[in-house]
Design an enzyme around this catalytic site. Structure first.
Site, short mmCIF file in Angstrom:
data_model
loop_
_atom_site.label_atom_id
_atom_site.label_comp_id
_atom_site.label_asym_id
_atom_site.label_seq_id
_atom_site.Cartn_x
_atom_site.Cartn_y
_atom_site.Cartn_z
N CYS A 157 -6.95 -27.59 5.80
CA CYS A 157 -6.53 -27.22 6.09
C CYS A 157 -4.75 -28.03 7.78
CB CYS A 157 -6.13 -25.03 7.22
SG CYS A 157 -6.99 -25.81 8.97
N HIS A 164 -5.57 -21.95 9.59
CA HIS A 164 -6.75 -22.27 9.48
C HIS A 164 -7.31 -21.19 8.83
CE1 HIS A 164 -10.92 -23.57 9.50
NE2 HIS A 164 -11.53 -22.69 10.52
N GLY A 191 -11.42 3.68 1.00
CA GLY A 191 -11.88 4.73 1.51
C GLY A 191 -13.31 3.71 2.33
N CYS A 194 -12.96 -29.19 7.06
CA CYS A 194 -11.88 -28.13 6.44
C CYS A 194 -10.38 -29.55 6.35
CB CYS A 194 -11.31 -26.99 7.51
SG CYS A 194 -10.18 -26.07 7.51
N ASP A 230 -2.26 8.36 -1.61
CA ASP A 230 -4.56 9.24 -1.18
C ASP A 230 -4.77 9.09 -0.02
OD1 ASP A 230 -4.15 6.57 -0.46
OD2 ASP A 230 -6.08 6.47 -0.42
N CYS A 244 -6.55 -27.79 10.82
CA CYS A 244 -7.72 -29.24 11.53
C CYS A 244 -7.59 -30.30 10.61
CB CYS A 244 -8.91 -28.49 10.22
SG CYS A 244 -9.59 -26.69 11.13
N ASP A 263 1.37 -0.65 0.06
CA ASP A 263 -0.50 -0.23 0.17
C ASP A 263 1.11 1.55 -0.19
OD1 ASP A 263 0.77 0.04 2.51
OD2 ASP A 263 -0.77 0.00 3.46
N SER A 264 0.14 2.71 0.23
CA SER A 264 0.72 3.63 -0.26
C SER A 264 1.15 4.52 0.98
CB SER A 264 0.48 4.50 -0.90
OG SER A 264 -1.00 4.75 -0.55
N GLY A 265 1.39 4.22 2.21
CA GLY A 265 1.25 4.33 3.37
C GLY A 265 0.32 5.55 3.77
N GLY A 266 -0.20 6.11 3.05
CA GLY A 266 -1.79 7.10 3.21
C GLY A 266 -2.92 6.28 4.10
N PHE A 267 -3.05 5.46 3.91
CA PHE A 267 -4.21 5.15 4.81
C PHE A 267 -3.89 4.50 6.95
CE2 PHE A 267 -6.55 1.90 7.58
CZ PHE A 267 -7.72 2.34 7.90
N ASP A 324 -7.66 -7.76 0.50
CA ASP A 324 -6.30 -8.04 1.68
C ASP A 324 -6.85 -7.63 3.20
OD1 ASP A 324 -6.34 -4.39 1.76
OD2 ASP A 324 -4.96 -4.72 2.99
N GLN A 340 -11.40 7.50 -4.14
CA GLN A 340 -12.10 7.55 -3.13
C GLN A 340 -13.37 8.30 -3.18
OE1 GLN A 340 -11.13 7.40 -0.36
NE2 GLN A 340 -9.09 6.36 -0.11
#
Lengths: 375, 375
Positions: B305, B334, B215, B303, B147, B308, B93-97, B265, B188
């Site tokens: 995995c 899991h 956003g 499951c 952003d 499990c 990501d850009s660091g903005g958030f 994500d 946005q």
């Protein structure tokens, strides 16, 4: 029991021995180091990662499992192998060592020990019979007699504790009911040669399929530890495995093997990992050392473990600084690999009849404190 | 860039899409969920364990790596793939958030943002240009424009932040110098349909190889989130991937795919794992629930995995009670598996032209709070 458990002595080189201990969950090549999974997990790593390391035997602690989650629950879940999903051999200690470590909150009588749980302060009790019962519920391949591990510097007390350990060893043999577990007897006697001789002779006479040396690495000098090993091992029968309890620094492993020990266990590799220390063939590295901040090399340049094959000192130092759990995982993997690898190389050196040279070279390169990034 | 990155749209079912995004470090089958490795590690698990889960893409955070260990160090270690040993695609990501989350300690101007580090309180600054520079040093396959993510309920501010985001998107495009990274633009505009329309049209016009919707999942209602997705996605070009940032609960995944999202994500699977919550196809389980103390079943009976397949609820509850790190590892494995599997099943349902049914069935079985052991 002789059907399920037997020790094959394959090679001797001086007092050093290479062999195989056959157990229901697989063969243990000796000399062997066992990582410790105190609470039914080797801290910070999965059973799959332990298999990738080719660990053969792990130790788990009766005291801890007795208190939490309780032996009934483990038995209900199919025993410790199933509960923690470890398909290879397991060894449980008897709880004795932990109970006697609770020096302020326990009371010993001839029949057993009453103590306070470190978890909830409740009053609990272990006797030779209940220790065996708990260990039978846990279902490890190798189980231990309930012993009294006394402080190393009080001869009167140590003698009394040894006598009690001997009586309890006989009671444990009586109490044992499962045929698919090997019960090992424990030699005590502190640093006193006459007591150790007496204890080794008595415990040997009881016909256990294996023998442990307890009460070492509890504060005595290295010289004393070596002297006791040189005294006790020749008394113990050759055709049975010898287990040095709770010992597992690299130099103690190499020195113990030189003096005839076959099995070792220690929390050191995983405990050091959580304190950011990597074990190498030459000493310890404190991975937080500032000099590692830009170091692209692995923890140990000659190591073939997953951590060293793929991650730099700079990355591991970053993980520690960022308080990321992965640092404990990666250093644990590396440290366990190092101890397993020392035992594997020692075994090969014994087969090659060059163990004395291997040992001398190892110790010549070994530094308790390294110059850079030492812990 | 078109040589190294391209999006193949393979199937459509209503607004749901299945495709492949080709990147220099491998193909990404969409819809896809990306686990988050904030500080260059997906918490509590190794890259090998992520590969065993068949994770394809992971996200790492520019803000965190900018502050610690610093982009220079990561670049010096050969970039993020090499530093953290992840061979498959990475998105930063850009660091903005993160910067805008530091609402008390940051100051925005038209050129960028000045803020105080959460680690040492030092004053730091990010601009569109430095964000791109840092992301080029980190070297992820997919990088994001810088952003401004504003709080969802202040229209005046959101409009100003959107304008700034648009100007910064153009500056990021200008600043970008590496040809082996795909820069995604971010839409946005809060929950305001006119602003979102304007933003989607403007960002689409700039020729990015992929588009993100920012956003959302910041406090608005599910209904608002769905309405914005239904509005924005049809405006975004069909032949480029669409990424819904920071969203990744099971129901949001299924609902997002229904409305044309390709990439997701979220920290949820690993964060919930550290808080003892297992994600299943029907809801969450609080693994500390007393009813699990003797439960031999896995976290999720259907499951496949590693956790499990091999460990009971009783064991995992024991690990949590004993404060063993392995609990976070097993539940993380899991939970990540669950989200990857939801995306894999969704993809197959799209190929089979039965996504609407898949989605309806999933949501019918889904409970925000389960009756037993709910969190």
């Amino acid at each position: 029991m002789t059907d399920l458990f037997s020790f094959e002595l394959l090679a001797e080189d001086g007092n050093a021995r290479a062999g195989i201990f056959h157990t229901p969950h697989g063969d243990l090549p000796t000399p062997l180091f066992a990582p410790v999974g105190t609470q039914a997990t080797v801290k910070a790593i999965t059973p799959n990662q332990l298999l990738e390391l080719n660990a053969q035997l792990i130790l788990s602690n009766t005291y801890h499992l007795f208190l939490r989650p309780g032996a009934d629950l483990v038995a209900e879940m199919g025993g410790l192998h199933n509960f923690m999903h470890w398909p290879r051999p397991i060894l449980t200690d008897s709880g004795g060592f932990q109970v006697f470590s609770l020096s302020d909150t326990r009371k010993v009588d001839m029949d057993g020990v009453t103590f306070k749980s470190h978890i909830d302060g409740s009053t609990r009790r272990l006797t030779p019979e209940t220790s065996i019962q708990v260990q039978e519920q846990l279902g490890a391949d190798i189980i231990m007699t309930f012993d009294e591990c006394a402080t190393p510097d009080d001869r009167t007390y140590i003698e009394r504790a040894m006598q009690r350990t001997h009586q309890w060893a006989e009671r444990c043999l009586q109490a044992k009911s499962r045929s698919d577990q090997a019960l090992f007897g424990i030699v005590q006697g502190g640093i006193y040669t006459d007591l150790r001789t007496q204890s080794a002779e008595f415990i040997s006479s009881l016909g256990f399929p294996g023998h442990a040396i307890g009460g070492l690495s509890v504060g005595e000098s290295k010289m004393d530890m070596h002297a006791i090993l040189e005294l006790v091992n020749p008394i113990l029968p050759k055709n049975k495995p010898r287990y040095l309890m709770g010992v597992g620094s690299p130099e103690d492993l190499v020195n113990g093997i030189l003096r005839g020990v076959d099995l070792f266990d220690c929390v050191l590799p995983t405990r050091l990992a959580r304190h950011h220390a990597a074990m190498t063939f030459t000493g310890r590295l404190n991975m937080m050392n500032a000099s590692f901040a830009h170091d692209p090399r692995p923890m140990d340049e000659n190591c073939t473990c997953y951590a060293c094959q793929n991650f730099s000192r700079a990355y591991i130092r970053h993980l520690i600084a960022a308080k990321e759990m992965l640092s404990a995982t990666l250093i644990s993997i590396h440290n366990i690999h190092t101890l397993l690898e020392i035992a594997r190389r020692a075994r090969q050196a014994i087969f090659d009849r060059r163990y004395a040279t291997f040992c001398a070279e190892f110790l010549a390169n070994w530094h308790h404190r390294t110059s850079k990034g030492a812990l």
